[in-house]
Design an enzyme around this catalytic site. Structure first.
Site, PDB file in Angstrom:
ATOM      1  N   ARG A 136      -3.478 -41.139 -29.237  1.00  0.00           N
ATOM      2  CA  ARG A 136      -3.111 -41.871 -28.046  1.00  0.00           C
ATOM      3  C   ARG A 136      -4.096 -41.988 -27.017  1.00  0.00           C
ATOM      4  NH1 ARG A 136       0.955 -38.621 -25.158  1.00  0.00           N
ATOM      5  NH2 ARG A 136      -0.578 -38.037 -23.708  1.00  0.00           N
ATOM      6  N   GLU A 153      -8.217 -39.696 -21.175  1.00  0.00           N
ATOM      7  CA  GLU A 153      -8.661 -38.778 -22.283  1.00  0.00           C
ATOM      8  C   GLU A 153      -8.345 -39.486 -23.592  1.00  0.00           C
ATOM      9  OE1 GLU A 153      -6.844 -35.219 -23.465  1.00  0.00           O
ATOM     10  OE2 GLU A 153      -4.822 -35.962 -22.672  1.00  0.00           O
ATOM     11  N   ASN A 203      -6.239 -38.529 -27.178  1.00  0.00           N
ATOM     12  CA  ASN A 203      -5.604 -37.433 -27.809  1.00  0.00           C
ATOM     13  C   ASN A 203      -5.881 -37.660 -29.416  1.00  0.00           C
ATOM     14  OD1 ASN A 203      -4.612 -35.627 -25.706  1.00  0.00           O
ATOM     15  ND2 ASN A 203      -3.815 -37.676 -25.249  1.00  0.00           N
ATOM     16  N   SER A 213       2.328 -36.665 -27.879  1.00  0.00           N
ATOM     17  CA  SER A 213       3.682 -36.855 -27.637  1.00  0.00           C
ATOM     18  C   SER A 213       4.207 -37.972 -27.095  1.00  0.00           C
ATOM     19  CB  SER A 213       4.083 -35.579 -27.148  1.00  0.00           C
ATOM     20  OG  SER A 213       3.496 -35.126 -26.120  1.00  0.00           O
ATOM     21  N   LYS A 219     -12.465 -32.799 -25.339  1.00  0.00           N
ATOM     22  CA  LYS A 219     -13.036 -33.516 -24.040  1.00  0.00           C
ATOM     23  C   LYS A 219     -14.502 -33.579 -24.124  1.00  0.00           C
ATOM     24  CE  LYS A 219      -8.999 -33.009 -21.777  1.00  0.00           C
ATOM     25  NZ  LYS A 219      -8.169 -32.595 -23.160  1.00  0.00           N
ATOM     26  N   LYS A 249     -12.712 -29.951 -16.534  1.00  0.00           N
ATOM     27  CA  LYS A 249     -11.762 -29.661 -17.847  1.00  0.00           C
ATOM     28  C   LYS A 249     -12.312 -28.709 -18.834  1.00  0.00           C
ATOM     29  CE  LYS A 249      -9.942 -34.570 -17.229  1.00  0.00           C
ATOM     30  NZ  LYS A 249      -9.582 -35.686 -18.083  1.00  0.00           N
ATOM     31  N   GLU A 299      -5.843 -28.796 -24.335  1.00  0.00           N
ATOM     32  CA  GLU A 299      -4.862 -29.709 -24.546  1.00  0.00           C
ATOM     33  C   GLU A 299      -3.457 -29.299 -24.161  1.00  0.00           C
ATOM     34  OE1 GLU A 299      -5.234 -32.911 -25.437  1.00  0.00           O
ATOM     35  OE2 GLU A 299      -7.331 -32.430 -25.970  1.00  0.00           O
ATOM     36  N   GLY A 300      -2.792 -30.352 -23.719  1.00  0.00           N
ATOM     37  CA  GLY A 300      -1.089 -30.001 -23.445  1.00  0.00           C
ATOM     38  C   GLY A 300      -0.983 -29.728 -22.008  1.00  0.00           C
ATOM     39  N   ARG A 354       3.506 -42.686 -18.294  1.00  0.00           N
ATOM     40  CA  ARG A 354       4.109 -41.421 -17.430  1.00  0.00           C
ATOM     41  C   ARG A 354       3.595 -41.438 -16.000  1.00  0.00           C
ATOM     42  NH1 ARG A 354       0.949 -36.601 -20.541  1.00  0.00           N
ATOM     43  NH2 ARG A 354      -0.540 -38.508 -20.415  1.00  0.00           N
TER      44      ARG A 354
HETATM   45  P1  ADP Z   1      -4.661 -32.770 -21.326  1.00  0.00           P
HETATM   46  O1  ADP Z   1      -5.315 -32.697 -22.610  1.00  0.00           O
HETATM   47  O2  ADP Z   1      -4.279 -31.449 -21.081  1.00  0.00           O
HETATM   48  O3  ADP Z   1      -3.355 -33.815 -21.192  1.00  0.00           O
HETATM   49  P2  ADP Z   1      -6.103 -34.542 -19.563  1.00  0.00           P
HETATM   50  O4  ADP Z   1      -7.263 -34.909 -19.427  1.00  0.00           O
HETATM   51  O5  ADP Z   1      -5.065 -35.540 -19.866  1.00  0.00           O
HETATM   52  O6  ADP Z   1      -5.785 -33.222 -20.263  1.00  0.00           O
HETATM   53  O7  ADP Z   1      -5.751 -34.123 -17.943  1.00  0.00           O
HETATM   54  C1  ADP Z   1      -4.446 -34.013 -17.413  1.00  0.00           C
HETATM   55  C2  ADP Z   1      -3.748 -34.532 -16.300  1.00  0.00           C
HETATM   56  O8  ADP Z   1      -4.788 -34.561 -15.359  1.00  0.00           O
HETATM   57  C3  ADP Z   1      -3.750 -36.213 -16.697  1.00  0.00           C
HETATM   58  O9  ADP Z   1      -2.684 -36.683 -17.265  1.00  0.00           O
HETATM   59  C4  ADP Z   1      -4.188 -36.517 -15.448  1.00  0.00           C
HETATM   60  O10 ADP Z   1      -2.669 -36.955 -14.638  1.00  0.00           O
HETATM   61  C5  ADP Z   1      -5.048 -35.775 -14.603  1.00  0.00           C
HETATM   62  N1  ADP Z   1      -6.424 -36.176 -14.759  1.00  0.00           N
HETATM   63  C6  ADP Z   1      -7.025 -36.068 -15.707  1.00  0.00           C
HETATM   64  N2  ADP Z   1      -8.229 -36.448 -15.766  1.00  0.00           N
HETATM   65  C7  ADP Z   1      -8.313 -37.243 -14.414  1.00  0.00           C
HETATM   66  C8  ADP Z   1      -9.214 -38.154 -14.053  1.00  0.00           C
HETATM   67  N3  ADP Z   1     -10.312 -38.448 -14.262  1.00  0.00           N
HETATM   68  N4  ADP Z   1      -8.805 -38.736 -12.734  1.00  0.00           N
HETATM   69  C9  ADP Z   1      -7.471 -38.702 -12.229  1.00  0.00           C
HETATM   70  N5  ADP Z   1      -6.552 -37.819 -12.820  1.00  0.00           N
HETATM   71  C10 ADP Z   1      -7.019 -37.110 -14.153  1.00  0.00           C
HETATM   72 MG    MG Z   2      -4.728 -34.255 -24.259  1.00  0.00          MG
HETATM   73 MG    MG Z   3      -3.384 -35.516 -20.982  1.00  0.00          MG
END
Ligand code: ADP
Ligand code: MG
Ligand code: MG
Length: 513
Positions: free
Chosen positions: A134, A154, A156, A161, A336, A403, A407-408, A489
């Site tokens: 995803r 990101e 995945n 999920s 990441k 970051k 994950e998660g 979401r």
């Molecule tokens: P995970 O793998 O834990 O889901 P993410 O990279 O998706 O990690 O980060 C979790 C959440 O943080 C994202 O769903 C988003 O809401 C927020 N986020 C992450 N990166 C960004 C970004 N570059 N700009 C704005 N929001 C972000």
């Molecule tokens: Mg993720």
């Molecule tokens: Mg995410």
């Protein structure tokens, strides 16, 4: 008829209208499994006949507006993204370079790598790999006059999920727009603006394709699919939708849920050179199934590995003949750090690292790289040293998110929390983090129903596009590659994290504008 631009969207509702919509949504969601298990306190005693098994998943009352150009763009590049990540997952040298940089300070990544090396030493038994991916995006619009574009949050490669709940959310909003929205004081008809979503059936079709590829070979046992899960799991209905679809859409395929902690007790390896993974159902140990596909919805983070036996369990699966979704290399491709390396321009101004993986067309490389936002390493390269300055500056850090390789949801550090966080860590650990520019989408309004309460206001939407890909590491052949539906979401614009499972986000669907 679409609302004219002068009318607010979503429409202002009276409290009687909100109550009526919520009443409708609560019953529809339970009737159609747009649901989660209630918090653990309510499901504590398994044998209690009064136990509450399901409650409405957090969901928006209206589909959020989303630019059509962005939605179409995200969908159209998913097959290329699948190719890219299938290719990265097969480039052990590239992954090794990345892992080497972080393993001394990231024990989890180090353990995953160790499992891979151990299996490599005796020889992998299965060359086919499955990805249920995803790719997540937010809309970015530089100025009011410029076209909105998508920027990737990101990618995945493990436990991607919400495919099951996402389809149900699309159906909920379609139901409301045919039955409930037309009855509002400011009637709405959104029919044409709500796109088709195939998430559940497309993801299931990815698993089925892998199952068929596996069971083409002769086997003395009946084959099955194993869903490796956490226990307890609040997001169980999301997984159930996918499970039912795999079981029933076509010739029946047995699917079993196997809690991660039960892998050792309920599986064994055949003592043949192929090392088939045998599953012994706990209620009937005399039966034996051969696991054709192992689909991980657990095992993506350290909490699933409390002790050495949990790593033994992962090793048992990795060295088995089952097709893994994902294999360890595929899981690592989703780190990441990989995303950062792809997005960081090479200091020596070489062509982008993307061209190493994308041999097909340079234009595809350009299209993908346009979805990248600035991401920096925090190491001691020139670009890393530049990023350290930003991260430690009380003003500049406000535009960034830090970051770790996790994950998660719930793992990131945002804006002004970054400098004190980094200062609390030994400097040697900084290189296991990446620094990413915060994407700020244009303002959108909506109303979220969460735990029976209504939250109204500014929201931030994150689009996910699913992809399924099956490849053979021996022949380098891509056996299956499809775009597989979408997820939207939405979270309140005051919340940094957006994970529905982590408790901050809500399910949504898109209204194309
Ligand atoms: P995970 O793998 O834990 O889901 P993410 O990279 O998706 O990690 O980060 C979790 C959440 O943080 C994202 O769903 C988003 O809401 C927020 N986020 C992450 N990166 C960004 C970004 N570059 N700009 C704005 N929001 C972000
Ligand atoms: Mg993720
Ligand atoms: Mg995410």
């Amino acid at each position: 008829m679409a609302p004219t631009t002068s009318e607010p969207y979503p429409p202002e509702l009276s409290s009687a209208e909100i109550d009526q919509l919520i009443f409708t949504i609560k019953d529809w969601t339970i009737a159609h499994g747009l649901a989660v298990r209630p918090p653990p306190a309510l499901v504590a005693t398994e044998n209690d006949p009064n136990v509450i098994l399901a409650t409405t998943a957090p969901v928006t009352i209206f589909p959020s507006p989303f630019p059509r150009v962005c939605f179409d763009q995200a969908r159209s590049i998913q097959v290329a993204y699948n190719n890219l990540y299938a290719s990265i997952a097969q480039d052990e040298t590239f992954l090794e370079e990345i892992v080497q940089e972080i393993l001394e300070v990231d024990e989890f990544i180090a353990e995953l790598w160790k499992v891979h090396l151990k299996v490599k030493e005796e020889g992998y038994s299965q060359s086919i790999s499955l990805g249920l991916f995803r790719s997540d995006y937010m809309v970015h619009q530089a100025t009011d006059d410029t076209q909105p574009v998508i920027k990737q949050v990101e990618f995945n490669t493990i436990a991607s999920s919400f495919g099951g709940l996402s389809l149900q959310t699309s159906k909920l909003h379609k139901y409301l727009s045919s039955i409930s929205y037309p009855l509002l004081q400011q009637p709405l008809n959104l029919g044409e603006e709500l796109p088709h979503n195939s998430s559940t059936s497309s993801l299931a079709s990815g698993i089925r394709t892998a199952f068929e590829a596996y069971s083409k070979g002769k086997t003395p046992h009946k084959c099955c699919v194993l869903f490796i899960v956490q226990d307890p799991e609040r997001n169980i209905f999301d997984q159930r939708h996918l499970e039912y679809e795999v079981q029933q859409n076509g010739s029946p395929i047995p699917v079993f849920r196997l809690p991660y902690s039960q892998i050792a007790a309920q599986t064994s390896l055949a003592s043949t050179p192929l090392r088939q993974l045998l599953f012994h159902p706990p209620n009937n140990p005399s039966q034996t199934f051969e696991a054709a596909v192992v689909y991980f919805r657990a095992g993506y983070g350290p909490s699933d590995y409390p002790d050495a036996s949990a790593w033994e369990a992962r090793y048992q699966i990795e060295r088995s003949h089952a097709i893994k979704c994902p294999s360890i290399l595929t899981q690592l491709a989703g780190a990441k750090k990989v995303q950062q390396v792809l997005a960081t321009p090479d200091d020596s101004s070489n062509p982008s690292i993307l061209s190493r993986f994308m041999t097909t067309s340079p234009s595809e490389t350009t299209v993908l790289s346009k979805t990248f936002t600035n991401i920096f390493p925090l190491d001691t390269t020139p670009s890393g040293l530049h990023a350290r300055k930003i991260a430690l500056d009380p003003e500049l850090c406000k535009g960034y998110v830090l970051k770790p390789q996790r994950e998660g949801g719930g793992n990131n550090i945002y804006r002004t929390a970054i400098p004190p966080f980094l200062n609390s860590l030994p400097e040697t650990h900084w290189k296991s983090y990446i620094l990413m520019e915060i994407i700020t989408p244009p303002p959108v309004h909506n109303t979220i129903l969460r735990n029976g309460l209504v939250e109204k206001g500014g929201v931030i939407c994150e689009l996910g596009i699913y992809g399924t890909c099956l490849w053979d590491c021996n022949t380098k052949e891509i056996l299956h590659n499809e775009e597989a539906g979408y997820l939207l979401r939405t979270k309140g614009d005051k919340s940094e994290e957006g994970g529905v499972a982590a408790g901050f986000g809500s399910m949504d669907s898109v209204r194309l504008v």
